[in-house]
Design an enzyme around this catalytic site. Sequence first.
Site, PDB file in Angstrom:
ATOM      1  N   ARG A 298      16.641 -16.522  20.533  1.00  0.00           N
ATOM      2  CA  ARG A 298      15.672 -15.879  21.417  1.00  0.00           C
ATOM      3  C   ARG A 298      14.314 -16.222  20.806  1.00  0.00           C
ATOM      4  O   ARG A 298      14.099 -16.027  19.621  1.00  0.00           O
ATOM      5  CB  ARG A 298      15.917 -14.380  21.481  1.00  0.00           C
ATOM      6  CG  ARG A 298      17.361 -14.096  21.900  1.00  0.00           C
ATOM      7  CD  ARG A 298      17.548 -12.811  22.644  1.00  0.00           C
ATOM      8  NE  ARG A 298      18.976 -12.527  22.788  1.00  0.00           N
ATOM      9  CZ  ARG A 298      19.638 -12.618  23.943  1.00  0.00           C
ATOM     10  NH1 ARG A 298      19.032 -12.975  25.044  1.00  0.00           N
ATOM     11  NH2 ARG A 298      20.928 -12.329  23.993  1.00  0.00           N
TER      12      ARG A 298
ATOM     13  N   THR B 222      26.028 -17.557  30.898  1.00  0.00           N
ATOM     14  CA  THR B 222      25.869 -16.176  30.438  1.00  0.00           C
ATOM     15  C   THR B 222      27.130 -15.417  30.800  1.00  0.00           C
ATOM     16  O   THR B 222      27.686 -15.630  31.883  1.00  0.00           O
ATOM     17  CB  THR B 222      24.627 -15.498  31.072  1.00  0.00           C
ATOM     18  OG1 THR B 222      24.721 -14.086  30.855  1.00  0.00           O
ATOM     19  CG2 THR B 222      24.518 -15.736  32.568  1.00  0.00           C
TER      20      THR B 222
ATOM     21  N   ASP C 239      25.246 -12.651  36.325  1.00  0.00           N
ATOM     22  CA  ASP C 239      24.214 -11.934  37.096  1.00  0.00           C
ATOM     23  C   ASP C 239      23.172 -12.861  37.712  1.00  0.00           C
ATOM     24  O   ASP C 239      22.029 -12.472  37.903  1.00  0.00           O
ATOM     25  CB  ASP C 239      23.521 -10.908  36.190  1.00  0.00           C
ATOM     26  CG  ASP C 239      22.890 -11.548  34.970  1.00  0.00           C
ATOM     27  OD1 ASP C 239      23.143 -12.747  34.718  1.00  0.00           O
ATOM     28  OD2 ASP C 239      22.151 -10.852  34.265  1.00  0.00           O
TER      29      ASP C 239
ATOM     30  N   GLY D 183      21.812 -15.558  25.104  1.00  0.00           N
ATOM     31  CA  GLY D 183      23.094 -15.216  24.485  1.00  0.00           C
ATOM     32  C   GLY D 183      24.069 -16.380  24.597  1.00  0.00           C
ATOM     33  O   GLY D 183      24.067 -17.091  25.591  1.00  0.00           O
TER      34      GLY D 183
ATOM     35  N   GLN E 189      33.184  -9.504  22.788  1.00  0.00           N
ATOM     36  CA  GLN E 189      33.235  -9.974  24.182  1.00  0.00           C
ATOM     37  C   GLN E 189      32.608 -11.353  24.367  1.00  0.00           C
ATOM     38  O   GLN E 189      32.825 -12.020  25.359  1.00  0.00           O
ATOM     39  CB  GLN E 189      32.487  -8.996  25.098  1.00  0.00           C
ATOM     40  CG  GLN E 189      33.155  -7.652  25.186  1.00  0.00           C
ATOM     41  CD  GLN E 189      32.234  -6.601  25.773  1.00  0.00           C
ATOM     42  OE1 GLN E 189      32.155  -6.450  26.970  1.00  0.00           O
ATOM     43  NE2 GLN E 189      31.532  -5.872  24.937  1.00  0.00           N
TER      44      GLN E 189
ATOM     45  N   ARG F 292      45.541  10.488  26.141  1.00  0.00           N
ATOM     46  CA  ARG F 292      44.120  10.464  25.822  1.00  0.00           C
ATOM     47  C   ARG F 292      43.282   9.910  26.966  1.00  0.00           C
ATOM     48  O   ARG F 292      43.748   9.109  27.765  1.00  0.00           O
ATOM     49  CB  ARG F 292      43.871   9.594  24.591  1.00  0.00           C
ATOM     50  CG  ARG F 292      44.128  10.351  23.321  1.00  0.00           C
ATOM     51  CD  ARG F 292      44.015   9.444  22.126  1.00  0.00           C
ATOM     52  NE  ARG F 292      44.173  10.236  20.907  1.00  0.00           N
ATOM     53  CZ  ARG F 292      44.481   9.733  19.726  1.00  0.00           C
ATOM     54  NH1 ARG F 292      44.664   8.436  19.581  1.00  0.00           N
ATOM     55  NH2 ARG F 292      44.601  10.514  18.684  1.00  0.00           N
TER      56      ARG F 292
ATOM     57  N   ASP G 292      19.022 -15.635  32.816  1.00  0.00           N
ATOM     58  CA  ASP G 292      17.796 -15.529  33.608  1.00  0.00           C
ATOM     59  C   ASP G 292      16.525 -15.712  32.773  1.00  0.00           C
ATOM     60  O   ASP G 292      15.550 -16.311  33.238  1.00  0.00           O
ATOM     61  CB  ASP G 292      17.763 -14.231  34.426  1.00  0.00           C
ATOM     62  CG  ASP G 292      17.911 -12.987  33.590  1.00  0.00           C
ATOM     63  OD1 ASP G 292      18.296 -13.101  32.405  1.00  0.00           O
ATOM     64  OD2 ASP G 292      17.643 -11.894  34.110  1.00  0.00           O
TER      65      ASP G 292
ATOM     66  N   ARG H 203      23.865  -4.929  30.447  1.00  0.00           N
ATOM     67  CA  ARG H 203      22.725  -4.001  30.467  1.00  0.00           C
ATOM     68  C   ARG H 203      22.192  -3.822  31.888  1.00  0.00           C
ATOM     69  O   ARG H 203      21.852  -2.727  32.298  1.00  0.00           O
ATOM     70  CB  ARG H 203      21.591  -4.521  29.573  1.00  0.00           C
ATOM     71  CG  ARG H 203      21.700  -4.060  28.137  1.00  0.00           C
ATOM     72  CD  ARG H 203      20.423  -4.372  27.385  1.00  0.00           C
ATOM     73  NE  ARG H 203      20.140  -5.801  27.405  1.00  0.00           N
ATOM     74  CZ  ARG H 203      20.603  -6.659  26.510  1.00  0.00           C
ATOM     75  NH1 ARG H 203      21.360  -6.245  25.531  1.00  0.00           N
ATOM     76  NH2 ARG H 203      20.305  -7.947  26.586  1.00  0.00           N
TER      77      ARG H 203
ATOM     78  N   ASP I 177      27.296 -12.495  31.642  1.00  0.00           N
ATOM     79  CA  ASP I 177      26.974 -11.384  32.557  1.00  0.00           C
ATOM     80  C   ASP I 177      27.256 -11.650  34.034  1.00  0.00           C
ATOM     81  O   ASP I 177      27.337 -10.712  34.820  1.00  0.00           O
ATOM     82  CB  ASP I 177      25.492 -11.006  32.433  1.00  0.00           C
ATOM     83  CG  ASP I 177      25.193 -10.379  31.085  1.00  0.00           C
ATOM     84  OD1 ASP I 177      26.149  -9.884  30.450  1.00  0.00           O
ATOM     85  OD2 ASP I 177      24.020 -10.376  30.674  1.00  0.00           O
TER      86      ASP I 177
HETATM   87  P1  ATP Z   1      21.474 -13.729  28.444  1.00  0.00           P
HETATM   88  O1  ATP Z   1      21.693 -13.475  29.926  1.00  0.00           O
HETATM   89  O2  ATP Z   1      22.709 -14.156  27.770  1.00  0.00           O
HETATM   90  O3  ATP Z   1      20.710 -12.655  27.751  1.00  0.00           O
HETATM   91  P2  ATP Z   1      18.990 -15.165  28.764  1.00  0.00           P
HETATM   92  O4  ATP Z   1      18.709 -16.593  29.007  1.00  0.00           O
HETATM   93  O5  ATP Z   1      18.615 -14.204  29.863  1.00  0.00           O
HETATM   94  O6  ATP Z   1      20.520 -15.063  28.378  1.00  0.00           O
HETATM   95  P3  ATP Z   1      16.806 -14.206  27.108  1.00  0.00           P
HETATM   96  O7  ATP Z   1      16.769 -13.833  25.675  1.00  0.00           O
HETATM   97  O8  ATP Z   1      16.353 -13.217  28.132  1.00  0.00           O
HETATM   98  O9  ATP Z   1      18.294 -14.709  27.396  1.00  0.00           O
HETATM   99  O10 ATP Z   1      15.911 -15.520  27.302  1.00  0.00           O
HETATM  100  C1  ATP Z   1      16.106 -16.662  26.492  1.00  0.00           C
HETATM  101  C2  ATP Z   1      14.797 -17.250  26.096  1.00  0.00           C
HETATM  102  O11 ATP Z   1      14.090 -17.722  27.253  1.00  0.00           O
HETATM  103  C3  ATP Z   1      13.807 -16.293  25.435  1.00  0.00           C
HETATM  104  O12 ATP Z   1      14.109 -16.068  24.084  1.00  0.00           O
HETATM  105  C4  ATP Z   1      12.505 -17.039  25.618  1.00  0.00           C
HETATM  106  O13 ATP Z   1      12.356 -18.050  24.660  1.00  0.00           O
HETATM  107  C5  ATP Z   1      12.697 -17.692  26.985  1.00  0.00           C
HETATM  108  N1  ATP Z   1      11.982 -16.904  28.008  1.00  0.00           N
HETATM  109  C6  ATP Z   1      12.356 -15.727  28.559  1.00  0.00           C
HETATM  110  N2  ATP Z   1      11.408 -15.274  29.419  1.00  0.00           N
HETATM  111  C7  ATP Z   1      10.407 -16.194  29.399  1.00  0.00           C
HETATM  112  C8  ATP Z   1       9.132 -16.308  30.041  1.00  0.00           C
HETATM  113  N3  ATP Z   1       8.690 -15.382  30.894  1.00  0.00           N
HETATM  114  N4  ATP Z   1       8.386 -17.396  29.771  1.00  0.00           N
HETATM  115  C9  ATP Z   1       8.817 -18.346  28.910  1.00  0.00           C
HETATM  116  N5  ATP Z   1       9.983 -18.276  28.266  1.00  0.00           N
HETATM  117  C10 ATP Z   1      10.778 -17.232  28.494  1.00  0.00           C
END
Ligand code: ATP
Length: 324
Positions: free
Chosen positions: A72, A126, A130, A11, A255, A163, A103, A172, A128
């Site tokens: 993604r 991020t 987190d 994100g 947001q 209200r 993450d 999430r 979040d």
């Molecule tokens: P946000 O916290 O904003 O959602 P994020 O980095 O957690 O950000 P994700 O969509 O979970 O967002 O992950 C981003 C990208 O990282 C995924 O689209 C994918 O390309 C890669 N990714 C996630 N998990 C794996 C994995 N186990 N192995 C390889 N690549 C991964």
Amino acid sequence: IKNIAVLTSGGDAPGMNACIRAVVRTGVYYGKNMFGVIQGYQGLINNNIEAMNARSVSNIIHLGGTILKTARCLKFKEDAGMELAYQNLKAKGIDGLVVIGGDGTFTGAKRFAEKYDIKVIGVPGTIDNDLYGSDFTLGYDTAINTVIEAIDKIRDTADSHDRLFFIEVMGRDSGCIALRSAIASGAEAVLLPERETSLKELITKLKEGASTKKSSSIVIVSEGNKYGGAYDIAHAVKRKFKHYDTKVTILGHLQRGGSPSGFDRILGSRLGFAATKALIKGETLKMAGLHGNEIKLTNLADALNKNNYKLEDDLLEMTHVLSI
Ligand code: ATP
């Protein structure tokens, strides 16, 4: 390390541009060739990698979103996708990578850096908040300020009509946005994914508020709470508690947007600067994060360990006390 690429993934979060600017300019300052990957891991696979210089990142520090775009990318989870990404980086002689994301991004980065001879440093980007290993993630401060501004506006109308508003915020798996925005907006209650609040407890709290002449109530609902969305919880409460006219607002993607706060611009700059310097020193498989007022490195494995990350119980207790 001679050639460094930077990407944003997962994100988008306000402050990512300040971080990209810092990475590119730090690399240029120390004599490295710099590259930007368009659309995160997807761009690595599609070979969408562009050379960048100090001027490529002019006038972006104040912009929300990410100039490098994000995506993604399921293919990067497969060995064949990772191999393609590696070949594209190798062909350009890129031996260092800064990944800005959450993450999921770090899970991919860790697998990649363990498998191939490319050094990777992460920056927690991020909304979040987190991840373990940084007191705050990039974008979180801007996001909670956006949420607080929206709640203030809703409170004006809530108050005028007696209200009860249920406001759903992002998170999430993490209640960080919900908890801190509840404190800063003086919400009556907050529902988080990390804690079980029973319907009975919530209704008791709202009834107490009504009996002590509260003219309106705001309940912040994190999207990952156990009852489902804000509509579900509003229906459940309405059935048992008819005192108020009940309304729901889902803040959604607003947001994520907006110009980054001063805090996020500074944090993005500091993390980008530190991540690039760490790469140049030869570090890998680490994340740059804020600890107090210092930037320190944490192993990606530790940053990703869900047991390390903890919601602040003292803040939750305080929310409860201050909303009587
Ligand atoms: P946000 O916290 O904003 O959602 P994020 O980095 O957690 O950000 P994700 O969509 O979970 O967002 O992950 C981003 C990208 O990282 C995924 O689209 C994918 O390309 C890669 N990714 C996630 N998990 C794996 C994995 N186990 N192995 C390889 N690549 C991964």
